[in-house]
Design a protein around this motif. Structure first.
Motif, short mmCIF file in Angstrom:
data_model
loop_
_atom_site.label_atom_id
_atom_site.label_comp_id
_atom_site.label_asym_id
_atom_site.label_seq_id
_atom_site.Cartn_x
_atom_site.Cartn_y
_atom_site.Cartn_z
N ARG A 1 0.98 -1.29 -0.01
CA ARG A 1 -0.02 -0.09 -0.03
C ARG A 1 0.81 1.34 -0.04
O ARG A 1 1.95 1.25 0.54
CB ARG A 1 -0.99 0.00 1.03
CG ARG A 1 -2.20 -1.00 1.13
CD ARG A 1 -3.10 -0.77 2.32
NE ARG A 1 -4.33 -1.70 2.17
CZ ARG A 1 -5.16 -1.27 1.40
NH1 ARG A 1 -5.46 -0.01 1.33
NH2 ARG A 1 -6.30 -1.93 1.37
N THR B 1 0.46 5.55 0.27
CA THR B 1 -0.56 6.86 0.70
C THR B 1 -0.16 8.18 -0.39
O THR B 1 0.98 8.49 -0.43
CB THR B 1 -0.14 7.20 2.05
OG1 THR B 1 -0.20 5.76 2.94
CG2 THR B 1 -1.23 8.24 2.68
N GLN C 1 -5.29 5.71 0.92
CA GLN C 1 -4.16 4.54 1.13
C GLN C 1 -4.57 3.50 0.19
O GLN C 1 -5.66 3.01 -0.01
CB GLN C 1 -4.37 3.91 2.31
CG GLN C 1 -3.79 4.91 3.44
CD GLN C 1 -3.85 4.04 4.85
OE1 GLN C 1 -5.45 3.83 5.23
NE2 GLN C 1 -3.13 4.23 5.61
N ASP D 1 3.67 8.55 1.38
CA ASP D 1 4.50 7.57 1.78
C ASP D 1 4.25 6.12 0.97
O ASP D 1 3.40 6.01 0.18
CB ASP D 1 3.74 7.20 3.20
CG ASP D 1 4.52 5.97 3.96
OD1 ASP D 1 5.66 6.40 4.44
OD2 ASP D 1 4.12 5.07 4.32
#
Length: 324
Positions: free
Chosen positions: A238, A240, A277, A301
């Protein structure tokens, strides 16, 4: 090769009434000179084909003549069920078989409905690849794998994931999804059916051993139930991101549809930007996908992906910087 062409020629004449040499040459992808030679060969073999002179002339069979060649072989019958997908059938090595099967069916139809297939092709067409995609070359192992699926033969394959793995697989079926081929198969060390992307197979060997197929197996039903699970397995990481409203609209064209559906949304800020996300396959894949959004996305991120995007932005800035 010539024998197969002569059979096709007889079936074309039987299905089409009076047909010109040019039309026969185009249908069989040969020269008109070859058609003339083939017509002579058929006549010498006792097939009652004759020429009609004049503006509307051509070749035809004697009225009432019916060939006994229109019985379907097993391979032709199997291929006929792929007649709505000529491109995929050709990719699996079944193009010639399908063409002969269709000719045999046309030859067996009563004259009043013989043009039904042509009328259907004029009105309906299935275009499998997605928009903005060039038709990809079929994976190198597809034809051999398709044959193993038909014959219920075990295959041994080397498959590229993060590394190369070797698997012995009972190949239950092939699925074409958005231009990509997938194998559904049972691994010898497990009772579970798994999904493999065919273009990630780096080597394949068809074994002599056959396997016993589960008669209750339903490929369309399995695929409907497991397709999303397969994509979830692929989308193992994942990231962000923060996207603008326009970036959110563009995202559906850049990443998997399941990733968009299962992204965790946070409330929009005063500029309408949304933090997501987002499930992705890897940082490397996410980089190529999100780069398409340009300034409509900001990676928050992980830091490694943010660094890749920052480097790309710096390179692009340097490209467009005014001289001096």
């Amino acid at each position: 090769m010539r024998a197969s062409r002569l059979i096709s020629l007889v079936l074309l004449l039987q299905a089409g009434g009076t047909v010109t040499a040019g039309e026969l040459a185009e249908a069989l992808e040969v020269s008109e000179r070859t058609i003339y030679r083939d017509i002579l060969a058929l006549s010498a073999a006792g097939v009652p084909v004759y020429a009609e002179q004049g503006r509307a002339g051509g070749y035809r069979l004697l009225d009432g003549y019916r060939t006994k060649l229109n019985g379907l072989s097993r391979a032709e019958a199997e291929a006929l069920f792929l007649s709505g997908l000529p491109g995929p059938a050709r990719d699996m090595g079944l193009g010639d078989v399908l063409a002969v099967a269709e000719l045999k069916v046309a030859a067996a139809l009563p004259a009043p409905i013989r043009d039904a297939a042509g009328q259907a092709r004029q009105r309906f067409h299935l275009d499998v690849p997605g928009w903005f995609e060039d038709p990809a070359q079929p994976p190198p192992w597809l034809a051999e794998l398709a044959r193993a699926v038909w014959d219920d033969r075990v295959v041994r394959l080397r498959y590229r994931r993060r590394d190369i793995v070797t698997r012995t697989v009972e190949p239950y079926g092939l699925v074409l999804k958005n231009g990509a081929w997938y194998l559904v198969g049972r691994v010898s060390t497990s009772d579970d059916l798994r999904v493999y992307r065919v273009d990630r197979i780096v080597d394949l060997t068809t074994e002599e051993a056959a396997f016993t197929r589960d008669p209750a197996f339903d490929l369309p039903g399995f695929w409907a139930a497991r397709a999303d699970d397969f994509v979830r397995q692929v989308l193992a990481e994942r990231v962000t991101i923060r996207v603008t409203p326009h970036g959110l609209w563009l995202l559906r064209y850049s990443v998997e549809a399941l990733a968009v559906r299962e992204a965790v949304h946070h409330p929009a800020d005063e500029q309408g930007r949304v933090v997501l996300q987002l499930p992705v396959e890897s940082v490397e894949v996410a980089y190529t996908q999100l780069l398409k959004l340009g300034p409509e996305v900001e990676v928050l991120d992980p830091p490694s992906l943010r660094d890749l995007m920052r480097t790309a932005a710096a390179r692009m800035t340097a490209l467009y910087q005014e001289p001096g």
